[in-house]
Design a protein around this motif. Sequence first.
Motif, PDB file in Angstrom:
ATOM      1  N   ILE A  76       0.839  -1.203   0.000  1.00  0.00           N
ATOM      2  CA  ILE A  76       0.000   0.000   0.000  1.00  0.00           C
ATOM      3  C   ILE A  76       0.874   1.253   0.000  1.00  0.00           C
ATOM      4  N   MET A  77       1.944   1.236   0.770  1.00  0.00           N
ATOM      5  CA  MET A  77       2.860   2.385   0.784  1.00  0.00           C
ATOM      6  C   MET A  77       3.458   2.612  -0.598  1.00  0.00           C
ATOM      7  N   GLU A  78       3.774   1.526  -1.298  1.00  0.00           N
ATOM      8  CA  GLU A  78       4.355   1.645  -2.637  1.00  0.00           C
ATOM      9  C   GLU A  78       3.342   2.219  -3.621  1.00  0.00           C
ATOM     10  N   ASP A  79       2.113   1.716  -3.578  1.00  0.00           N
ATOM     11  CA  ASP A  79       1.110   2.120  -4.565  1.00  0.00           C
ATOM     12  C   ASP A  79       0.558   3.519  -4.315  1.00  0.00           C
ATOM     13  N   GLN A  80       0.308   3.872  -3.058  1.00  0.00           N
ATOM     14  CA  GLN A  80      -0.403   5.106  -2.762  1.00  0.00           C
ATOM     15  C   GLN A  80       0.499   6.260  -2.326  1.00  0.00           C
ATOM     16  N   VAL A  81       1.735   5.967  -1.969  1.00  0.00           N
ATOM     17  CA  VAL A  81       2.632   7.030  -1.505  1.00  0.00           C
ATOM     18  C   VAL A  81       3.903   7.105  -2.350  1.00  0.00           C
ATOM     19  N   THR A  82       4.649   6.017  -2.397  1.00  0.00           N
ATOM     20  CA  THR A  82       5.957   6.053  -3.060  1.00  0.00           C
ATOM     21  C   THR A  82       5.839   6.323  -4.556  1.00  0.00           C
ATOM     22  N   TYR A  83       4.966   5.583  -5.234  1.00  0.00           N
ATOM     23  CA  TYR A  83       4.844   5.753  -6.696  1.00  0.00           C
ATOM     24  C   TYR A  83       4.387   7.166  -7.082  1.00  0.00           C
ATOM     25  N   PRO A  84       3.355   7.737  -6.444  1.00  0.00           N
ATOM     26  CA  PRO A  84       2.989   9.124  -6.800  1.00  0.00           C
ATOM     27  C   PRO A  84       4.116  10.126  -6.564  1.00  0.00           C
TER      28      PRO A  84
END
Length: 440
Positions: A76-84
């Motif tokens: 979830i951290m990767e999809d919703q925070v890190t990637y953006p």
Amino acid sequence: MIKIPGAIRSGFIKTEMINQLITLSLKNRYIVLLIALSLFAWGVYAVKENPIDAIPDLSDNQVIVFTEWEGRSPQIMEDQVTYPLVSNLQGIPKVRSIRATSMFGMSFVYIVFDDKADVYWARSRVLERLNYAQRLLPAGITPTLGPDGTGVGHILWYTLDAKGIDLGEQRALQDWYVKLGLQTVAGVSEVASFGGFEKQYQVTIDPHKLNYYNIPLSQVLKAVKSNNNDVGGRKFEMNGTGYIVRGLGYIKSLTDVENIPVGVINTVPVKIKDVATVQMGGDERLGIFDQNGEGEAVGGIVVMRYGENADKVIHAVKDKMNDIQKGLPAGVSFKIAYDRSELIENAVKSVKHTLIEEMITVSIIVILFLFSWRSALSIIIQIPITIATSFILLNAFGISSNIMSLTGIALAIGVIVDNGIVMVENSHRNLSIAQQKEVS
């Protein structure tokens, strides 16, 4: 017609230039001495201004963006925070690469800039992009910049020697008194606390009691948040006197939390203590800090800013510690766990000893073999002037005095001495040959 090879011709030209330079120096010896003294004075000033550190800073010129979202999985951290964040930080000028790491509840983005880019210019560019990227993140999530320090910026570690005081009190003392005082020292980027327990009010809710009173969990959370706050009123005047109306609602004890109402049954308020247990405890920890196997300890890590003089900052921090010590409770003192200034001072002392040993050795050798104190003096004078001049170049290229650069200077002293001895001995030989020709 005889043709002279180009290599021999260039050799003749270089020899002629050297002869003219020597002749010019001999004719204007006072100007040469003035230039040498000016270089030495400039070099002494450069030595004082040159930043001193134990090791060279070879870390990347980077800006770290840290985002915390408690309880979320790495995916979830990767999809919703890190990637953006990574997607929107692309395109910043002078960026060499962007790397990112996602872990449980945390996201790290490393923006690596060109070595020539100013670090504070880079941080301002990253902040500009974060203002736009903020809208793409989940509500309530705010990315922050890491400290303006490097991987070798940890210059001082300390612990609190506080026998008889529990770890929670020590951590509170570190976070709310010691840390805030040390962060005011010039050149300090951050003071990171470690060890102990971070105090917090802990409300352990009983789900069976919530069902019994038919109170949802969200209502309990809302009641606790809304009842820990001061509210402002207005000012009104009465009989020529002004009164300020405000409501005092900050929690000061466990009893205040226990008496917070969360619902009403038959006009009887249901309080926190009716559906939960309230206690003072420590935040969840992922590890402990143990010192020398003697038990847990509380302390901090002093992180230095980019390009600062490590030795100067360390001594300033120690002076600040002496001031802070006056306000600590009885029996509490600082204990230094790691001090880089010891390594720095030992490196500087090594160069000083090498310099003195070289000067003494050269003087003895020249006097014994040439029987001339003037020749020994001319060689000795070259050493401090050359070393002082080298610090001018260190400052010009932004190189600090560290183990690598100081070792190079120590090794170069031998080359300086060798050249001086060879030149002096050659001068004595040529003078002796000239005297013999005059006699004959």
